[in-house]
Design an enzyme around this catalytic site. Structure first.
Site, short mmCIF file in Angstrom:
data_model
loop_
_atom_site.label_atom_id
_atom_site.label_comp_id
_atom_site.label_asym_id
_atom_site.label_seq_id
_atom_site.Cartn_x
_atom_site.Cartn_y
_atom_site.Cartn_z
N CYS A 357 0.73 -0.10 -14.77
CA CYS A 357 2.10 -0.36 -14.28
C CYS A 357 3.18 0.26 -15.18
O CYS A 357 4.31 0.46 -14.74
CB CYS A 357 2.37 -1.85 -14.21
O1 KQY Z 1 4.16 -3.33 -11.39
C1 KQY Z 1 4.27 -4.40 -11.89
N1 KQY Z 1 3.22 -5.14 -12.04
C2 KQY Z 1 5.62 -4.86 -12.32
C3 KQY Z 1 5.90 -6.29 -12.23
C4 KQY Z 1 7.33 -6.57 -12.63
C5 KQY Z 1 7.55 -7.88 -13.15
C6 KQY Z 1 8.96 -8.13 -13.60
N2 KQY Z 1 8.95 -9.17 -14.56
#
Ligand code: KQY
Length: 364
Positions: A357
């Site tokens: 991510c």
């Molecule tokens: O891609 C992702 N797992 C991002 C999650 C964002 C979370 C914001 N606190």
């Protein structure tokens, strides 16, 4: 940089390469948002630096940092890493840095999807998100790549994986969610993916990882390891809410064919035991719009599938769990020509995602 509004990548002969195809580089963003990263982000930045150095060992890495964090990023990251000052609202490069596509001549362009913080005012995770939403275009400008304007379609990079041979994989729970493109049918969404990613088949897994706040991004539950083969997050614990979710994905994959008409070979990657956030960690997080971002005991969406494939390595998380070694050995077997590097990633996980991510590859 040209902003392309009147054509699509597929029509122009471009397609999104698989992550295991050669990279020119990778992009990350330095974390600092105090309602995402506990205690001012100190521990998260240390973990991001470890990920960055593991990636920079085999490809050119660019790290975007705010004006406030620029000096710190420059001091903590080695000289082989490029650091640029760029505004963002958080540090999820996968989700709002460009998706890159390449043509047969090796030309690379970006796609600028719309971003609304994983669900906008319906069930998004923060507001505003306009700095994030400007990043794809800024990165394309920085890297001298033309960019397709697709801001009228909400998509995060973590919600898609491609095999490089015409197949895209996503989840129904995310791409059909009410906070993304509620005015569009599944067929219309599929058509956008085909027009922009150069694919002819979309695989729709039903869901992602239990309690994943992205509505279940595919990159946390399932990843292509080569055409026709995937790694799927798996638990044998029938009492775990994840069991039925992983089982449903397995059943779907067992009945699916990819763009080349192949059956999919599924490699089960064990999950760690449920990881929950502690009271002390919660106390280190600022509130977001008067609400605590996490509550003590809340389950985090921990998964080993959230790994990054660099030119030379597989950069994967570990959680201090007995399954860490088994997951590493399985991935090492699946990627015999890359060395698996494991990074303790609890401080990334607390932010809501993991190594995949926080990275976005740039194809060679
Ligand atoms: O891609 C992702 N797992 C991002 C999650 C964002 C979370 C914001 N606190």
């Amino acid at each position: 940089m040209n902003i392309i509004k009147d054509s699509t990548p597929t029509a122009d002969g471009f397609r999104m390469p698989a992550e295991y195809e050669p990279h020119a580089g990778c992009i990350m963003i330095f974390p600092e948002r105090p309602d995402s990263w506990q205690y001012g982000g100190y521990a998260a930045r240390k973990a991001f630096v470890q990920v960055a150095e593991a990636i920079a060992a085999s490809e050119k890495l660019t790290v975007c940092a705010s004006a406030r964090q620029y000096d710190n990023a420059r001091a903590l990251l080695s000289s082989r890493i490029r650091v640029v000052e760029m505004s963002s609202d958080d540090a999820w490069a996968r989700d709002y840095c460009p998706t890159f596509v390449r043509n047969g001549k090796g030309e690379v362009r970006g796609i600028d999807w719309g971003f609304n913080a994983w669900g906008g005012l319906y069930d998004g995770l923060y507001f505003p998100w306009d700095n994030d939403n400007r990043m794809a275009r800024k990165i394309c400008d920085l890297m001298d790549k033309d960019v397709y304007d697709k801001r009228d379609f909400i998509l995060e990079g973590g919600s898609i994986h491609v095999d490089g041979e015409g197949t895209c994989m996503t989840t129904e729970s995310c791409l059909l969610s009410k906070g993304r493109n509620p005015q569009m049918s599944r067929e219309q969404i599929e058509s956008v993916l085909m027009q922009y990613l150069g694919v002819s088949r979309v695989l729709w897994l039903p869901c992602g990882i239990y309690h994943d706040e992205t509505n279940g991004h595919v990159d946390n539950i399932c990843a292509f390891v080569r055409p026709g083969e995937v790694a799927l997050a798996w638990t044998e614990d029938e009492e775990d809410a994840q069991y039925e979710m992983s089982r449903a994905c397995l059943e779907y994959l067992n009945s699916a064919r990819d763009a080349k008409g192949r059956r999919i070979t599924v490699h089960k990657l064990p999950l760690p035991k449920p990881v929950t956030v502690t009271k002390e960690e919660c106390e280190g997080l600022d509130a977001c719009w008067d609400e605590p971002t996490r509550t003590a005991g809340e389950r985090l969406a921990a998964s080993y599938v959230n790994f990054y494939i660099s030119n030379g390595n597989i950069v994967m998380p570990k959680f201090g769990d007995p399954a860490d070694d088994k997951a590493r050995d399985i991935l090492q077997g699946l990627f015999p020509h890359r060395k698996v590097v494991q990074i303790y990633a609890r401080d990334i996980l607390i932010g809501g995602g993991n190594i995949h991510c926080i990275t976005q590859q740039v194809p060679r």
